[in-house]
Write a protein that holds these residues in place. Structure first.
Motif, PDB file in Angstrom:
ATOM      1  N   MET A  65       0.824  -1.200   0.000  1.00 32.53           N
ATOM      2  CA  MET A  65       0.000   0.000   0.000  1.00 32.53           C
ATOM      3  C   MET A  65       0.867   1.263   0.000  1.00 32.53           C
ATOM      4  O   MET A  65       0.556   2.233  -0.699  1.00 32.53           O
ATOM      5  N   LEU A  66       1.941   1.268   0.783  1.00 37.98           N
ATOM      6  CA  LEU A  66       2.857   2.413   0.793  1.00 37.98           C
ATOM      7  C   LEU A  66       3.470   2.637  -0.581  1.00 37.98           C
ATOM      8  O   LEU A  66       3.549   3.770  -1.061  1.00 37.98           O
ATOM      9  N   LEU A  67       3.912   1.556  -1.210  1.00 33.69           N
ATOM     10  CA  LEU A  67       4.507   1.669  -2.540  1.00 33.69           C
ATOM     11  C   LEU A  67       3.491   2.197  -3.553  1.00 33.69           C
ATOM     12  O   LEU A  67       3.809   3.056  -4.376  1.00 33.69           O
ATOM     13  N   ALA A  68       2.261   1.697  -3.480  1.00 31.41           N
ATOM     14  CA  ALA A  68       1.212   2.155  -4.393  1.00 31.41           C
ATOM     15  C   ALA A  68       0.892   3.629  -4.154  1.00 31.41           C
ATOM     16  O   ALA A  68       0.729   4.398  -5.104  1.00 31.41           O
ATOM     17  N   ALA A  69       0.808   4.026  -2.895  1.00 35.84           N
ATOM     18  CA  ALA A  69       0.515   5.427  -2.568  1.00 35.84           C
ATOM     19  C   ALA A  69       1.641   6.340  -3.038  1.00 35.84           C
ATOM     20  O   ALA A  69       1.394   7.439  -3.530  1.00 35.84           O
ATOM     21  N   ALA A  70       2.874   5.893  -2.874  1.00 37.83           N
ATOM     22  CA  ALA A  70       4.018   6.689  -3.324  1.00 37.83           C
ATOM     23  C   ALA A  70       3.975   6.877  -4.838  1.00 37.83           C
ATOM     24  O   ALA A  70       4.272   7.960  -5.342  1.00 37.83           O
ATOM     25  N   TYR A 110      -1.893   0.940  12.623  1.00 35.55           N
ATOM     26  CA  TYR A 110      -2.540   0.515  11.382  1.00 35.55           C
ATOM     27  C   TYR A 110      -2.294   1.537  10.303  1.00 35.55           C
ATOM     28  O   TYR A 110      -1.832   2.645  10.566  1.00 35.55           O
ATOM     29  N   LEU A 111      -2.597   1.159   9.074  1.00 33.63           N
ATOM     30  CA  LEU A 111      -2.384   2.003   7.900  1.00 33.63           C
ATOM     31  C   LEU A 111      -3.543   1.780   6.943  1.00 33.63           C
ATOM     32  O   LEU A 111      -3.986   0.635   6.770  1.00 33.63           O
ATOM     33  N   TYR A 112      -4.066   2.857   6.336  1.00 31.36           N
ATOM     34  CA  TYR A 112      -5.073   2.686   5.290  1.00 31.36           C
ATOM     35  C   TYR A 112      -5.024   3.840   4.305  1.00 31.36           C
ATOM     36  O   TYR A 112      -4.404   4.872   4.551  1.00 31.36           O
ATOM     37  N   ILE A 113      -5.675   3.634   3.164  1.00 31.45           N
ATOM     38  CA  ILE A 113      -5.740   4.637   2.101  1.00 31.45           C
ATOM     39  C   ILE A 113      -7.191   4.724   1.643  1.00 31.45           C
ATOM     40  O   ILE A 113      -7.825   3.699   1.389  1.00 31.45           O
ATOM     41  N   ASP A 114      -7.710   5.931   1.556  1.00 31.37           N
ATOM     42  CA  ASP A 114      -9.043   6.145   0.965  1.00 31.37           C
ATOM     43  C   ASP A 114      -8.874   6.411  -0.533  1.00 31.37           C
ATOM     44  O   ASP A 114      -8.022   7.203  -0.915  1.00 31.37           O
TER      45      ASP A 114
END
Length: 102
Positions: free
Chosen positions: A69-74, A97-101
């Motif tokens: 998810m971090l790589l995708a967000a970056a 925890y970690l999330y992306i909207d």
């Protein structure tokens, strides 16, 4: 078995409710020795001269998903949202925890 599942869900919900949160675009990702260290752009806690990071261990499948998810967000410029226990700009700290909207 359902009782134990309910207990786990309650514990996770309570621990997440007690956590603080922060958010930002991914500024830096630094994996080392089974731990992923990262910073977020314009995030008030770690965007200091102290050069400290948020982190998590890659010890389980959830953490591997967080890394993806971090790589995708970056790559996409999406904002990442974190659950954290507290902000201390002087030390590296683990996330809850970690999330992306989207």
């Amino acid at each position: 078995m359902k009782f134990y599942t309910l207990i786990v869900v309650i514990i996770l919900a309570f621990s997440q409710a007690q956590a603080a949160s922060t958010k930002g675009g991914v500024e830096r990702i630094y994996p080392q020795d089974g731990t992923v260290y990262f910073r977020l752009k314009d995030e008030p806690c770690k965007s200091t001269q102290k050069n400290t990071y948020w982190s998590f261990s890659l010890s389980d499948e959830t953490a591997k998903t967080w890394f993806a998810m971090l790589l995708a967000a970056a790559s996409s410029g999406h904002v990442v949202k974190l659950g954290v226990e507290q902000c201390n700009p002087d030390i590296n700290q683990s996330i809850s925890y970690l999330y992306i909207d989207y």
